[in-house]
Write an enzyme that holds these catalytic residues in place. Structure first.
Site, mmCIF file in Angstrom:
data_model
loop_
_atom_site.group_PDB
_atom_site.id
_atom_site.type_symbol
_atom_site.label_atom_id
_atom_site.label_comp_id
_atom_site.label_asym_id
_atom_site.label_seq_id
_atom_site.Cartn_x
_atom_site.Cartn_y
_atom_site.Cartn_z
ATOM 1 N N ARG A 1 0.902 -1.336 -0.151
ATOM 2 C CA ARG A 1 0.028 -0.011 0.024
ATOM 3 C C ARG A 1 0.844 1.288 -0.277
ATOM 4 O O ARG A 1 0.432 2.203 -0.476
ATOM 5 C CB ARG A 1 -1.056 -0.102 1.017
ATOM 6 C CG ARG A 1 -2.219 -0.765 0.877
ATOM 7 C CD ARG A 1 -3.129 -0.797 2.096
ATOM 8 N NE ARG A 1 -4.336 -1.523 1.764
ATOM 9 C CZ ARG A 1 -5.399 -2.066 2.716
ATOM 10 N NH1 ARG A 1 -5.409 -1.743 3.928
ATOM 11 N NH2 ARG A 1 -6.575 -2.406 1.931
ATOM 12 N N LYS B 1 -12.544 -9.639 8.839
ATOM 13 C CA LYS B 1 -13.481 -8.534 8.963
ATOM 14 C C LYS B 1 -14.738 -8.830 8.702
ATOM 15 O O LYS B 1 -15.468 -8.664 7.619
ATOM 16 C CB LYS B 1 -12.950 -7.562 7.872
ATOM 17 C CG LYS B 1 -11.795 -6.682 8.560
ATOM 18 C CD LYS B 1 -11.625 -5.704 7.722
ATOM 19 C CE LYS B 1 -10.523 -4.550 7.925
ATOM 20 N NZ LYS B 1 -10.103 -3.777 7.155
ATOM 21 N N GLY C 1 -5.870 -5.397 2.182
ATOM 22 C CA GLY C 1 -4.220 -5.349 2.771
ATOM 23 C C GLY C 1 -3.689 -6.586 2.842
ATOM 24 O O GLY C 1 -2.505 -6.766 2.802
ATOM 25 N N GLY D 1 -12.719 -4.694 0.964
ATOM 26 C CA GLY D 1 -13.736 -4.205 0.906
ATOM 27 C C GLY D 1 -14.350 -3.137 -0.126
ATOM 28 O O GLY D 1 -15.305 -3.587 -0.782
HETATM 29 N N1 LIG Z 1 -9.881 -19.050 10.625
HETATM 30 C C1 LIG Z 1 -9.224 -17.948 10.849
HETATM 31 N N2 LIG Z 1 -9.030 -17.760 12.292
HETATM 32 C C2 LIG Z 1 -8.440 -16.454 12.548
HETATM 33 N N3 LIG Z 1 -8.021 -15.649 11.799
HETATM 34 C C3 LIG Z 1 -8.215 -15.720 10.447
HETATM 35 C C4 LIG Z 1 -8.663 -17.003 9.823
HETATM 36 N N4 LIG Z 1 -8.755 -16.931 8.711
HETATM 37 C C5 LIG Z 1 -8.122 -15.782 8.315
HETATM 38 N N5 LIG Z 1 -7.583 -14.901 9.213
HETATM 39 C C6 LIG Z 1 -7.141 -13.721 9.378
HETATM 40 O O1 LIG Z 1 -7.852 -12.762 8.479
HETATM 41 C C7 LIG Z 1 -6.952 -11.630 8.194
HETATM 42 C C8 LIG Z 1 -7.133 -10.844 6.848
HETATM 43 O O2 LIG Z 1 -8.492 -10.664 6.925
HETATM 44 P P1 LIG Z 1 -9.005 -9.397 6.213
HETATM 45 O O3 LIG Z 1 -8.856 -7.953 7.120
HETATM 46 O O4 LIG Z 1 -10.673 -9.444 6.074
HETATM 47 O O5 LIG Z 1 -8.608 -9.199 4.753
HETATM 48 P P2 LIG Z 1 -8.078 -8.208 3.898
HETATM 49 O O6 LIG Z 1 -7.180 -7.106 4.982
HETATM 50 O O7 LIG Z 1 -7.112 -8.573 2.651
HETATM 51 O O8 LIG Z 1 -9.119 -7.433 3.358
HETATM 52 C C9 LIG Z 1 -5.558 -12.195 8.426
HETATM 53 O O9 LIG Z 1 -4.953 -11.639 9.367
HETATM 54 C C10 LIG Z 1 -5.828 -13.908 8.923
HETATM 55 O O10 LIG Z 1 -4.912 -14.145 9.940
HETATM 56 O O1 LIG Z 2 -7.781 -2.100 5.018
HETATM 57 C C1 LIG Z 2 -8.930 -1.680 4.489
HETATM 58 O O2 LIG Z 2 -9.724 -2.523 4.010
HETATM 59 P P1 LIG Z 2 -9.863 -3.948 3.647
HETATM 60 O O3 LIG Z 2 -9.434 -4.797 4.727
HETATM 61 O O4 LIG Z 2 -10.974 -4.412 2.914
HETATM 62 O O5 LIG Z 2 -8.650 -4.158 2.604
HETATM 63 C C2 LIG Z 2 -8.951 -0.113 4.410
HETATM 64 O O6 LIG Z 2 -7.788 0.598 4.864
HETATM 65 C C3 LIG Z 2 -10.327 0.208 5.168
HETATM 66 O O7 LIG Z 2 -10.136 -0.065 6.433
HETATM 67 P P2 LIG Z 2 -11.521 -0.282 7.314
HETATM 68 O O8 LIG Z 2 -12.076 -1.667 6.916
HETATM 69 O O9 LIG Z 2 -11.113 -0.369 8.574
HETATM 70 O O10 LIG Z 2 -12.557 0.825 7.090
#
Ligand SMILES: Nc1ncnc2c1ncn2[C@@H]1O[C@H](COP(=O)(O)OP(=O)(O)O)[C@@H](O)[C@H]1O
Ligand SMILES: O=C(OP(=O)(O)O)[C@H](O)COP(=O)(O)O
Length: 399
Positions: free
Chosen positions: A37, A198, A355, A378
């Site tokens: 990023r 998330k 991310g 997201g």
């Molecule tokens: N089964 C699980 N239990 C706990 N954490 C998990 C599991 N599967 C994935 N994760 C966690 O999800 C996190 C990423 O999720 P998220 O923030 O939604 O993705 P992104 O940032 O790519 O949008 C990672 O840090 C990973 O460790």
């Molecule tokens: O990490 C982000 O989104 P992502 O987890 O969907 O990639 C963005 O910085 C938005 O963060 P937010 O989902 O706390 O608003």
């Protein structure tokens, strides 16, 4: 519709340019573990600095809920930006008020300043008028280069564009162009993989996504929430039990829309969330009450890869497991490599974003082999659904 870009800016020497960037990068023990990023916003920052602007960066980090939280300070991130851009990055301990004003007043033309986490103020997420005014007080021009936060109608991602002349940064521009090129008219079958942690902020997106894709693979923490909604005991796994009703209505919508749902049939369980924790593969209906699922098992990997083999288009947000800690990276790596090999052979258009997902693709060594890797998770899913993104929409409305 179109928006203004840096090409529409002339004579910016000495101007105070507020640039919204996404510095919500994965970290461990205060160190950035994936700098994608940051690297993506460097072209905008460098271009503005070289043109003599005073570059003032606005960003959030984590979800501090409107008050200062030491672990969510952007200070260590300023040092990471400085290393990558190879230029001094000043830091102010607040994004509004005296600390910000003093730091901005001290800038020479071409200097770069990062302001503290915008989410340390409640006004940021509320898109509050007074808070937005306080942010705007430090700028003459506003640039949004945070496509990955453009699904949020916050003060720094949307509000500022009402108060200052607003432009899209180079990354914002590049992300929208790349997504349109890769997914504007996707070839079917379209398969989406959604995993990660998330759950509450992404689960709603699935209601519309199942209307757009032929199969939805659900993994990570998201899968546990769906499994629990079907009456499966997920033990101590990451799971949002209060979203069971939402999960069930998504499953019903998927059936109506003819979208196949692929949930794990087995899981890798452990009793500690740490690298090398003792683990075993169990049937998804036999998760012990004191264990957590940290990855999907071999049978589930095979089922996901079957869908990746059938897909002509793949969109992916959220890892299938806790990939940061070995061996719980197995499924994410196996599926990423399969997707990369199909993409390289020309059989698949693959777009992954988020991310942590970018970090997972880098970990699997496939980031250069997919069609496109977006910094957005997201926001990318919402774009995919055809939902308006407030941070992009407001740029379109500029005269
Ligand atoms: N089964 C699980 N239990 C706990 N954490 C998990 C599991 N599967 C994935 N994760 C966690 O999800 C996190 C990423 O999720 P998220 O923030 O939604 O993705 P992104 O940032 O790519 O949008 C990672 O840090 C990973 O460790
Ligand atoms: O990490 C982000 O989104 P992502 O987890 O969907 O990639 C963005 O910085 C938005 O963060 P937010 O989902 O706390 O608003």
């Amino acid at each position: 519709m179109t928006f203004k870009t840096l090409d529409d800016l002339s004579d910016i020497a000495g101007k105070r340019v507020l640039v919204r960037v996404d510095l919500n990068v994965p970290t461990k023990d205060g160190k950035v573990t994936d700098a994608t990023r940051i690297e993506r916003v460097v072209p905008t920052i460098r271009e503005l600095s070289e043109k003599g602007a005073k570059v003032i960066l606005l960003a959030h980090f984590g979800r501090p809920k409107g008050e200062p939280v030491e672990e969510m300070s952007l200070k260590p991130i300023a040092a990471a930006v400085e290393d990558i851009i190879d230029q001094r990055v000043h830091f102010a301990a607040d994004c509004i008020g005296e600390a910000a004003a003093t730091a901005v007043a001290g800038l020479e033309n071409g200097d770069i300043l990062l302001l503290e986490n915008t989410r340390f103020h409640k006004g940021e997420e509320k898109n509050d008028a007074e808070f937005t005014k306080a942010l705007a007080a430090n700028g003459d021009i506003y640039i949004n280069d945070a496509f990955s936060a453009a699904h949020r109608a916050h003060a720094s991602t949307e509000g500022l564009a009402h108060l200052l002349p607003a432009y899209a940064g180079r990354t914002m521009q590049a992300e929208l162009e790349a997504l349109e090129a890769g997914l504007g008219n996707p070839k079917r079958p379209v398969v989406a993989i959604v995993g990660g942690a998330k759950v509450s902020t992404k689960i709603d997106l699935l209601t519309n996504l199942v209307k757009k894709v032929d199969a939805l693979v659900i993994g990570g923490g998201m899968a546990n929430t769906f499994l629990a909604a079907q009456g499966i005991d997920v033990g101590k796994s990451l799971c949002e039990h209060d979203l069971a009703e939402t999960a069930r209505s998504i499953l019903t919508e998927a059936e109506t829309s003819g979208c196949a749902i692929v949930l794990p049939v087995d899981g890798v369980i452990a009793r500690e969330f740490k690298a090398g924790a003792a683990n075993e593969v169990v049937d998804i209906k036999a998760i012990p009450a004191d264990a957590m699922v940290l990855d999907v098992g071999a049978k589930s990997i095979a089922a996901v890869n079957d869908w990746v083999s059938k897909a002509e288009t793949l969109v992916w947000n959220g890892p299938l497991g806790a990939f940061e800690i070995a061996p719980f990276d197995k499924a994410t790596v196996a599926v990423a490599r399969h997707a990369a090999s199909r993409t390289k052979s020309g059989a698949l258009v693959s777009v992954a974003g988020g991310g942590d997902t970018v970090s997972a693709m880098n970990h699997a060594g496939v980031a250069d082999d997919l069609t496109y890797v977006s910094t957005a998770g997201g926001a990318f899913l919402e774009w995919m659904e055809g939902k308006p993104l407030p941070g992009v929409d407001i740029l379109h409305q500029q005269k």
